[in-house]
Design a protein around this motif. Structure first.
Motif, PDB file in Angstrom:
ATOM      1  N   LYS A  37       0.834  -1.196   0.000  1.00  0.00           N
ATOM      2  CA  LYS A  37       0.000   0.000   0.000  1.00  0.00           C
ATOM      3  C   LYS A  37       0.874   1.253   0.000  1.00  0.00           C
ATOM      4  N   TRP A  38       0.303   2.323  -0.512  1.00  0.00           N
ATOM      5  CA  TRP A  38       0.983   3.605  -0.436  1.00  0.00           C
ATOM      6  C   TRP A  38       0.927   4.141   0.990  1.00  0.00           C
ATOM      7  N   SER A  39       1.951   4.853   1.404  1.00  0.00           N
ATOM      8  CA  SER A  39       1.917   5.514   2.699  1.00  0.00           C
ATOM      9  C   SER A  39       1.010   6.743   2.603  1.00  0.00           C
ATOM     10  N   GLU A  40       0.629   7.289   3.728  1.00  0.00           N
ATOM     11  CA  GLU A  40      -0.221   8.481   3.724  1.00  0.00           C
ATOM     12  C   GLU A  40       0.488   9.646   3.038  1.00  0.00           C
ATOM     13  N   ALA A  41       1.799   9.785   3.294  1.00  0.00           N
ATOM     14  CA  ALA A  41       2.562  10.867   2.657  1.00  0.00           C
ATOM     15  C   ALA A  41       2.575  10.701   1.137  1.00  0.00           C
ATOM     16  N   GLN A  42       2.696   9.469   0.676  1.00  0.00           N
ATOM     17  CA  GLN A  42       2.707   9.218  -0.759  1.00  0.00           C
ATOM     18  C   GLN A  42       1.347   9.509  -1.382  1.00  0.00           C
ATOM     19  N   LEU A  43       0.285   9.176  -0.687  1.00  0.00           N
ATOM     20  CA  LEU A  43      -1.056   9.475  -1.187  1.00  0.00           C
ATOM     21  C   LEU A  43      -1.292  10.979  -1.283  1.00  0.00           C
ATOM     22  N   VAL A  44      -0.751  11.720  -0.315  1.00  0.00           N
ATOM     23  CA  VAL A  44      -0.851  13.178  -0.359  1.00  0.00           C
ATOM     24  C   VAL A  44      -0.114  13.713  -1.588  1.00  0.00           C
ATOM     25  N   LEU A  45       1.075  13.156  -1.874  1.00  0.00           N
ATOM     26  CA  LEU A  45       1.850  13.588  -3.032  1.00  0.00           C
ATOM     27  C   LEU A  45       1.118  13.253  -4.333  1.00  0.00           C
ATOM     28  N   ILE A  46       0.529  12.067  -4.408  1.00  0.00           N
ATOM     29  CA  ILE A  46      -0.238  11.691  -5.601  1.00  0.00           C
ATOM     30  C   ILE A  46      -1.348  12.699  -5.850  1.00  0.00           C
ATOM     31  N   ASP A  47      -2.038  13.075  -4.796  1.00  0.00           N
ATOM     32  CA  ASP A  47      -3.124  14.046  -4.929  1.00  0.00           C
ATOM     33  C   ASP A  47      -2.599  15.408  -5.390  1.00  0.00           C
ATOM     34  N   LYS A  48      -1.476  15.836  -4.833  1.00  0.00           N
ATOM     35  CA  LYS A  48      -0.897  17.125  -5.219  1.00  0.00           C
ATOM     36  C   LYS A  48      -0.480  17.118  -6.692  1.00  0.00           C
ATOM     37  N   VAL A  49       0.192  16.041  -7.092  1.00  0.00           N
ATOM     38  CA  VAL A  49       0.651  15.941  -8.476  1.00  0.00           C
ATOM     39  C   VAL A  49      -0.540  15.926  -9.426  1.00  0.00           C
ATOM     40  N   ALA A  50      -1.584  15.201  -9.063  1.00  0.00           N
ATOM     41  CA  ALA A  50      -2.780  15.145  -9.903  1.00  0.00           C
ATOM     42  C   ALA A  50      -3.375  16.536 -10.100  1.00  0.00           C
ATOM     43  N   LYS A  51      -3.439  17.298  -9.021  1.00  0.00           N
ATOM     44  CA  LYS A  51      -3.986  18.661  -9.115  1.00  0.00           C
ATOM     45  C   LYS A  51      -3.083  19.557  -9.951  1.00  0.00           C
ATOM     46  N   GLN A  52      -1.768  19.389  -9.831  1.00  0.00           N
ATOM     47  CA  GLN A  52      -0.835  20.209 -10.600  1.00  0.00           C
ATOM     48  C   GLN A  52      -0.944  19.908 -12.092  1.00  0.00           C
ATOM     49  N   ILE A  53      -1.054  18.627 -12.434  1.00  0.00           N
ATOM     50  CA  ILE A  53      -1.195  18.250 -13.840  1.00  0.00           C
ATOM     51  C   ILE A  53      -2.541  18.723 -14.388  1.00  0.00           C
ATOM     52  N   ASN A  54      -3.593  18.579 -13.604  1.00  0.00           N
ATOM     53  CA  ASN A  54      -4.909  19.064 -14.034  1.00  0.00           C
ATOM     54  C   ASN A  54      -4.897  20.572 -14.282  1.00  0.00           C
ATOM     55  N   ASN A  55      -4.164  21.284 -13.445  1.00  0.00           N
ATOM     56  CA  ASN A  55      -4.075  22.734 -13.627  1.00  0.00           C
ATOM     57  C   ASN A  55      -3.416  23.089 -14.959  1.00  0.00           C
ATOM     58  N   ILE A  56      -2.366  22.347 -15.308  1.00  0.00           N
ATOM     59  CA  ILE A  56      -1.701  22.583 -16.599  1.00  0.00           C
ATOM     60  C   ILE A  56      -2.656  22.284 -17.754  1.00  0.00           C
ATOM     61  N   ALA A  57      -3.373  21.171 -17.637  1.00  0.00           N
ATOM     62  CA  ALA A  57      -4.335  20.805 -18.697  1.00  0.00           C
ATOM     63  C   ALA A  57      -5.410  21.877 -18.847  1.00  0.00           C
ATOM     64  N   GLN A  58      -5.898  22.383 -17.718  1.00  0.00           N
ATOM     65  CA  GLN A  58      -6.917  23.435 -17.766  1.00  0.00           C
ATOM     66  C   GLN A  58      -6.372  24.699 -18.405  1.00  0.00           C
ATOM     67  N   ASN A  59      -5.110  25.019 -18.132  1.00  0.00           N
ATOM     68  CA  ASN A  59      -4.493  26.191 -18.752  1.00  0.00           C
ATOM     69  C   ASN A  59      -4.366  26.029 -20.263  1.00  0.00           C
ATOM     70  N   ILE A  60      -4.053  24.831 -20.686  1.00  0.00           N
ATOM     71  CA  ILE A  60      -3.955  24.564 -22.134  1.00  0.00           C
ATOM     72  C   ILE A  60      -5.313  24.738 -22.796  1.00  0.00           C
ATOM     73  N   VAL A  61      -6.348  24.189 -22.180  1.00  0.00           N
ATOM     74  CA  VAL A  61      -7.692  24.323 -22.736  1.00  0.00           C
ATOM     75  C   VAL A  61      -8.123  25.782 -22.803  1.00  0.00           C
ATOM     76  N   ALA A  62      -7.820  26.528 -21.740  1.00  0.00           N
ATOM     77  CA  ALA A  62      -8.274  27.909 -21.633  1.00  0.00           C
ATOM     78  C   ALA A  62      -7.505  28.856 -22.554  1.00  0.00           C
ATOM     79  N   LYS A  63      -6.222  28.536 -22.828  1.00  0.00           N
ATOM     80  CA  LYS A  63      -5.360  29.524 -23.480  1.00  0.00           C
ATOM     81  C   LYS A  63      -4.906  29.133 -24.881  1.00  0.00           C
ATOM     82  N   ALA A  64      -5.108  27.886 -25.276  1.00  0.00           N
ATOM     83  CA  ALA A  64      -4.669  27.472 -26.616  1.00  0.00           C
ATOM     84  C   ALA A  64      -5.671  27.918 -27.685  1.00  0.00           C
TER      85      ALA A  64
END
Length: 343
Positions: free
Chosen positions: A316-343
C-alpha cells in the motif's frame, strides 16, 4: 479546431515524456480527444503508456506495420504515406490514442535534408508529414481536439518537422542551470528554423503558385513553459529551486522577446504580465518509477498498489505518498486546464 502541440527542450531529463503522457490523460478526463505521437527514436512515451512487452511486439516485425514507421516509410521510397495504427494504454483514458514510436525514426531523421528538401522547396511534404498523418486520420473519421508530440532532445530534423507542423510549443524545464542555458539555445535556433521554412515555402510556391496546402504551416507559437521536478517543504518551494525558477522564468521571457523581435508577435502567445508559466509539477520521487513500471498515469496511482521492485511485490501507499499523488494530480490538471483555456 484541432490544436497541435510540440513538447520540447534541447535538454534531456526535463520530463518531456512524462508530462506529455500525463497532460494528455488529464485532457481526456476532461472530455477531450487526444492523439499522442511518439516522435522520439528512444520511444519512451510508447513504452510508458503501452508497456515494454507490448511495445516490443509492435517493433519486432516491421512488415506488420504497427508503428509510425509504417506511415513514414513511403516518404523515403516516394510511394506516399502508408497505413496508420493507433493504440490505447491499459490505464490511460480511452480517449487518448498513440501512434507508437520506432527506433527507425533515426533513419527518417537522417533523410530530412534541410538543403535538398527544405530550402529548395522540393521536399517540404517530408517536413510536414505529421499534419498529413492527422489529415488521413480525419478522413477515416478519427478526429482529435489535441495532438501532442513528444520529441528528442536535439535540434535535428524530427524537431524541425514537428515545429513546422505545430500550432504551439511547450518547454518543460527542471531546477538546474542547464535548463536556463537550453532555453537560450532554443532562442537562437527557432528563428533560423522559421527562416528556412519561409525560404522553402517561397521556392515551392514559385513552381506551385496555386497550391495553398502549406501556407498555414511553419508558424508555431511559444505557448509557455512548465517547471518540473522541484522540491517543497511545508508546501513551499525550496530556496534553491525558487532561485532556479526565477532564472528560468527570465530566460523564457528573453525567448519570447527574441521571437517577437526576430519573427514577429505571431510567434508568441499573448499573455498578461509577461508570465509564460503554465504550471508546475513537483518531484514525484518514487511515484514516477511506479508510474512507468505499471504504465499508470501519476494521477491514477492511488487506485493501485505500489510495486516495491521489478519482481512485482506490491504494498500500500503511505499516507505521505497518497498526499503527493493528490498534489501531483492537481498540478497536472491545472496545466491541462491552462492549455484548454489559453490554446
Amino acid at each position: 479546431m484541432t490544436k497541435f502541440i510540440s513538447v520540447f527542450n534541447n535538454k534531456g531529463g526535463v520530463g518531456k515524456t512524462t508530462l506529455t503522457w500525463n497532460i494528455a490523460d488529464s485532457l481526456a478526463e476532461a472530455g477531450n480527444k487526444v492523439l499522442l505521437i511518439d516522435f522520439d527514436p528512444q520511444c519512451n512515451l510508447s513504452i510508458a503508456m503501452l508497456g515494454a512487452d507490448s511495445f516490443k511486439k509492435y517493433v519486432s516485425d516491421p512488415s506488420k506495420q504497427r508503428t509510425i514507421r509504417s506511415f513514414l516509410q513511403g516518404y523515403l521510397q516516394n510511394t506516399g504515406p502508408g497505413p496508420i495504427q493507433l493504440y490505447v494504454g491499459p490505464h490511460t483514458h480511452n480517449n487518448v490514442h498513440i501512434v507508437a514510436g520506432d527506433f527507425w525514426l533515426n533513419v527518417y531523421s537522417d533523410s530530412l535534408s534541410v538543403g535538398n528538401d527544405l530550402l529548395t522547396g522540393t521536399g517540404i511534404s517530408k517536413f510536414t508529414a505529421l499534419r498529413t498523418l492527422v489529415s488521413k486520420l480525419s478522413e477515416q473519421g478519427r478526429t482529435y481536439d489535441y495532438i501532442m508530440i513528444d520529441l528528442p532532445p536535439s535540434f535535428g530534423g524530427l524537431v524541425r518537422s514537428a515545429l513546422y507542423s505545430s500550432d504551439y510549443l511547450i518547454i518543460p524545464c527542471t531546477s538546474d542551470t542547464f535548463s536556463e542555458y537550453c532555453i537560450g539555445l532554443i532562442a537562437q535556433m527557432w528563428p533560423q528554423f522559421i527562416s528556412d521554412w519561409e525560404t522553402g515555402l517561397h521556392r515551392f510556391k514559385q513552381n506551385n503558385y496555386a497550391m495553398k496546402d502549406y501556407d498555414n504551416f511553419g508558424r508555431p507559437k511559444f505557448f509557455g513553459w512548465i517547471f518540473n521536478g522541484f522540491d517543497t517543504r511545508l508546501d513551499k518551494m525550496l530556496r534553491a529551486d525558487q532561485a532556479h525558477y526565477e532564472n528560468i522564468a527570465q530566460a523564457n521571457q528573453r525567448l519570447a522577446d527574441g521571437l517577437k523581435s526576430n519573427i514577429g508577435a505571431h510567434a508568441v502567445r499573448a499573455v498578461e504580465d509577461n508570465d509564460y508559466s503554465i504550471g508546475q509539477v513537483e518531484d514525484m520521487n518514487v511515484l514516477i518509477k511506479n508510474s512507468l513500471w505499471q504504465n499508470i498515469p501519476a494521477s491514477k496511482l492511488a487506485d493501485h498498489q505500489q510495486v516495491k521492485s521489478l519482481t512485482g511485490d506490491k504494498q500500500k501507499w503511505s499516507e505521505a505518498q497518497l498526499v503527493l499523488i493528490d498534489k501531483v494530480a492537481k498540478q497536472i490538471n491545472n496545466i491541462a486546464q491552462n492549455i484548454v483555456a489559453k490554446a
